[in-house]
Design a protein around this motif. Structure first.
Motif, PDB file in Angstrom:
ATOM      1  N   CYS A 155      41.217  38.413  39.747  1.00  0.00           N
ATOM      2  CA  CYS A 155      41.667  38.753  38.394  1.00  0.00           C
ATOM      3  C   CYS A 155      42.187  37.521  37.655  1.00  0.00           C
ATOM      4  O   CYS A 155      41.948  37.368  36.450  1.00  0.00           O
ATOM      5  CB  CYS A 155      42.742  39.842  38.452  1.00  0.00           C
ATOM      6  SG  CYS A 155      42.102  41.471  38.906  1.00  0.00           S
ATOM      7  N   TYR A 156      42.899  36.652  38.356  1.00  0.00           N
ATOM      8  CA  TYR A 156      43.333  35.394  37.741  1.00  0.00           C
ATOM      9  C   TYR A 156      42.129  34.626  37.223  1.00  0.00           C
ATOM     10  O   TYR A 156      42.139  34.096  36.099  1.00  0.00           O
ATOM     11  CB  TYR A 156      44.134  34.561  38.750  1.00  0.00           C
ATOM     12  CG  TYR A 156      43.695  33.122  38.904  1.00  0.00           C
ATOM     13  CD1 TYR A 156      43.941  32.183  37.899  1.00  0.00           C
ATOM     14  CD2 TYR A 156      43.016  32.711  40.050  1.00  0.00           C
ATOM     15  CE1 TYR A 156      43.506  30.867  38.046  1.00  0.00           C
ATOM     16  CE2 TYR A 156      42.586  31.407  40.193  1.00  0.00           C
ATOM     17  CZ  TYR A 156      42.827  30.491  39.196  1.00  0.00           C
ATOM     18  OH  TYR A 156      42.393  29.205  39.327  1.00  0.00           O
ATOM     19  N   SER A 157      41.067  34.553  38.034  1.00  0.00           N
ATOM     20  CA  SER A 157      39.891  33.781  37.631  1.00  0.00           C
ATOM     21  C   SER A 157      39.223  34.390  36.405  1.00  0.00           C
ATOM     22  O   SER A 157      38.736  33.660  35.527  1.00  0.00           O
ATOM     23  CB  SER A 157      38.897  33.682  38.788  1.00  0.00           C
ATOM     24  OG  SER A 157      38.192  34.894  39.000  1.00  0.00           O
ATOM     25  N   LEU A 158      39.200  35.716  36.320  1.00  0.00           N
ATOM     26  CA  LEU A 158      38.596  36.372  35.163  1.00  0.00           C
ATOM     27  C   LEU A 158      39.402  36.104  33.894  1.00  0.00           C
ATOM     28  O   LEU A 158      38.833  35.840  32.828  1.00  0.00           O
ATOM     29  CB  LEU A 158      38.486  37.882  35.406  1.00  0.00           C
ATOM     30  CG  LEU A 158      37.616  38.338  36.572  1.00  0.00           C
ATOM     31  CD1 LEU A 158      37.579  39.856  36.650  1.00  0.00           C
ATOM     32  CD2 LEU A 158      36.204  37.772  36.463  1.00  0.00           C
ATOM     33  N   ILE A 159      40.728  36.178  34.008  1.00  0.00           N
ATOM     34  CA  ILE A 159      41.580  35.897  32.852  1.00  0.00           C
ATOM     35  C   ILE A 159      41.316  34.503  32.320  1.00  0.00           C
ATOM     36  O   ILE A 159      41.118  34.291  31.111  1.00  0.00           O
ATOM     37  CB  ILE A 159      43.077  36.043  33.218  1.00  0.00           C
ATOM     38  CG1 ILE A 159      43.423  37.492  33.551  1.00  0.00           C
ATOM     39  CG2 ILE A 159      43.963  35.558  32.066  1.00  0.00           C
ATOM     40  CD1 ILE A 159      44.837  37.668  34.099  1.00  0.00           C
ATOM     41  N   GLY A 187      47.457  34.541  34.541  1.00  0.00           N
ATOM     42  CA  GLY A 187      46.558  34.041  35.578  1.00  0.00           C
ATOM     43  C   GLY A 187      47.296  33.199  36.600  1.00  0.00           C
ATOM     44  O   GLY A 187      47.111  33.365  37.809  1.00  0.00           O
ATOM     45  N   ASP A 188      48.148  32.306  36.115  1.00  0.00           N
ATOM     46  CA  ASP A 188      48.939  31.477  37.030  1.00  0.00           C
ATOM     47  C   ASP A 188      49.780  32.342  37.963  1.00  0.00           C
ATOM     48  O   ASP A 188      49.861  32.085  39.174  1.00  0.00           O
ATOM     49  CB  ASP A 188      49.879  30.557  36.233  1.00  0.00           C
ATOM     50  CG  ASP A 188      49.134  29.497  35.430  1.00  0.00           C
ATOM     51  OD1 ASP A 188      47.942  29.270  35.697  1.00  0.00           O
ATOM     52  OD2 ASP A 188      49.763  28.898  34.543  1.00  0.00           O
ATOM     53  N   ALA A 189      50.400  33.366  37.405  1.00  0.00           N
ATOM     54  CA  ALA A 189      51.290  34.220  38.191  1.00  0.00           C
ATOM     55  C   ALA A 189      50.518  35.026  39.234  1.00  0.00           C
ATOM     56  O   ALA A 189      50.986  35.217  40.362  1.00  0.00           O
ATOM     57  CB  ALA A 189      52.074  35.151  37.269  1.00  0.00           C
ATOM     58  N   LEU A 190      49.330  35.502  38.875  1.00  0.00           N
ATOM     59  CA  LEU A 190      48.529  36.269  39.834  1.00  0.00           C
ATOM     60  C   LEU A 190      48.102  35.399  41.010  1.00  0.00           C
ATOM     61  O   LEU A 190      48.078  35.858  42.157  1.00  0.00           O
ATOM     62  CB  LEU A 190      47.298  36.872  39.143  1.00  0.00           C
ATOM     63  CG  LEU A 190      47.580  38.104  38.285  1.00  0.00           C
ATOM     64  CD1 LEU A 190      46.357  38.474  37.460  1.00  0.00           C
ATOM     65  CD2 LEU A 190      48.011  39.286  39.149  1.00  0.00           C
ATOM     66  N   SER A 200      49.842  32.925  42.186  1.00  0.00           N
ATOM     67  CA  SER A 200      51.056  32.767  42.999  1.00  0.00           C
ATOM     68  C   SER A 200      51.330  34.013  43.834  1.00  0.00           C
ATOM     69  O   SER A 200      51.709  33.924  45.009  1.00  0.00           O
ATOM     70  CB  SER A 200      52.260  32.474  42.088  1.00  0.00           C
ATOM     71  OG  SER A 200      52.056  31.285  41.364  1.00  0.00           O
ATOM     72  N   VAL A 201      51.146  35.179  43.228  1.00  0.00           N
ATOM     73  CA  VAL A 201      51.366  36.440  43.943  1.00  0.00           C
ATOM     74  C   VAL A 201      50.452  36.534  45.164  1.00  0.00           C
ATOM     75  O   VAL A 201      50.865  36.996  46.238  1.00  0.00           O
ATOM     76  CB  VAL A 201      51.138  37.639  43.006  1.00  0.00           C
ATOM     77  CG1 VAL A 201      51.035  38.947  43.800  1.00  0.00           C
ATOM     78  CG2 VAL A 201      52.271  37.756  41.992  1.00  0.00           C
ATOM     79  N   ILE A 229      51.813  37.161  48.977  1.00  0.00           N
ATOM     80  CA  ILE A 229      51.398  38.287  49.819  1.00  0.00           C
ATOM     81  C   ILE A 229      50.948  37.792  51.189  1.00  0.00           C
ATOM     82  O   ILE A 229      51.354  38.326  52.231  1.00  0.00           O
ATOM     83  CB  ILE A 229      50.263  39.080  49.138  1.00  0.00           C
ATOM     84  CG1 ILE A 229      50.784  39.808  47.894  1.00  0.00           C
ATOM     85  CG2 ILE A 229      49.644  40.088  50.115  1.00  0.00           C
ATOM     86  CD1 ILE A 229      49.684  40.417  47.037  1.00  0.00           C
ATOM     87  N   LEU A 230      50.088  36.778  51.211  1.00  0.00           N
ATOM     88  CA  LEU A 230      49.547  36.285  52.480  1.00  0.00           C
ATOM     89  C   LEU A 230      50.624  35.687  53.370  1.00  0.00           C
ATOM     90  O   LEU A 230      50.521  35.729  54.601  1.00  0.00           O
ATOM     91  CB  LEU A 230      48.461  35.237  52.224  1.00  0.00           C
ATOM     92  CG  LEU A 230      47.175  35.714  51.558  1.00  0.00           C
ATOM     93  CD1 LEU A 230      46.175  34.564  51.458  1.00  0.00           C
ATOM     94  CD2 LEU A 230      46.555  36.886  52.309  1.00  0.00           C
TER      95      LEU A 230
END
Length: 298
Positions: free
Chosen positions: A82-86, A118-121, A123-124, A128-129
């Motif tokens: 989703c970050y990449s799409l944004i 996008g930056d925040a996604l 980082s999230v 998570i990992l």
């Protein structure tokens, strides 16, 4: 030709499961930063095929990985996607106004908010990992972090996007386009298909088979995307069509022609399935994905 019933149901189930994982992770805080959280949620919860997280779950099932843990890795992958799409939709990149049938994030909010979302996604995804509930083995978590970073960075997705943006400065032959697509689209698909093997401590042969599967699947998927850009309907796709031709962008479709490109996509799909020969019926949905990739209408 539409995807078969079991695959359609599995994709829908994956979508719901991923949203349940991410809903509390990307939660509104009640603070002034909520605008960027709203933009993150707008992107993540706007639908989509969830193909990459599905590949994580399907590969994890091959090695009897705990589903809760696999869902967390799948959710991380979806955040990166989703970050990449944004960012791809931004005026400085592909300059798209429509994504999944609705305004792109920078149109629904503003350009600065879209960049931050996008930056925040991204980082999230790594947050998570890194958490122990994703996998009890810290070495597995480190490998997942390392491989996702590589797939999404300048060796993979970001590097592919850079090549795409500067493509007019290079001689665009088939090998060049293959490399571009393997980086921009294929790297994240490869990570997704191999993640289950990482979580399941699989051997080299199993990981090699999944790598081959993902490589051919990713190229077939991209050719199908390029064909849809030529032959697809904006109402069905939920985004503009004909943009590659309008921009004078070389794709395998423009280089090969529609008929040969479609034949190549079929060959790649068949090869992807052949890589799964060493797996039993647990790989049936992965095989179905290879068919779906080249026969989809969206």
């Amino acid at each position: 030709m539409e995807d078969n019933g079991p695959l359609k149901e599995a994709l829908a189930a994956t979508s719901g499961a991923i949203e349940r994982v991410l809903d509390p992770i990307i939660a509104l805080t009640g603070g002034p930063e909520d605008r960027v959280v709203e933009a993150m949620r707008y992107s993540v919860f706007s639908g989509g095929k969830r193909l990459r997280p599905f590949l994580v779950l399907a590969s994890a099932e091959l090695f009897d990985v705990d589903r809760t843990q696999a869902l967390r890795v799948a959710a991380a992958v979806e955040c990166v996607h989703c970050y990449s799409l944004i960012h791809d939709d931004l005026p400085a990149m592909d300059d798209d106004d429509l994504r999944r049938g609705q305004p792109t994030v920078h149109m629904a909010f503003d350009e600065a908010t879209a960049i931050l979302a996008g930056d925040a996604l991204m980082s999230v995804a790594f947050e998570i990992l890194a958490k122990e509930e994703t996998h009890p083995d810290p070495n597995v978590r480190l490998e997942l972090i390392r491989e996702l970073a590589r797939a999404s960075g300048h060796h993979g997705m970001v590097g592919g996007q850079m090549i795409d943006l500067t493509a007019n400065e290079h001689d665009m032959d088939e090998m060049f386009v293959h490399r571009l697509q393997q980086m921009k689209t294929g790297a994240l698909i490869s990570f997704s298909a191999e993640a289950g093997a990482v979580m399941g401590h699989a051997g080299k042969q199993a990981r090699s088979s999944l790598h081959g599967y993902a490589r051919d699947l990713g190229l077939a998927f991209q050719i199908a995307d390029d064909l849809l850009d030529v032959e697809g309907c904006e109402n069905e796709l939920g985004k503009a069509v004909g943009k590659d031709a309008d921009a004078g962008k070389a794709t395998l479709v423009s280089l090969m022609g529609v008929d040969r490109a479609r034949q190549q996509a079929q060959i790649l799909s068949d090869q992807a399935i052949e890589h799964l020969a060493g797996f039993d019926d647990k790989a049936s949905l992965l095989r179905a994905v290879a068919h779906f990739a080249i026969n989809r209408r969206t």
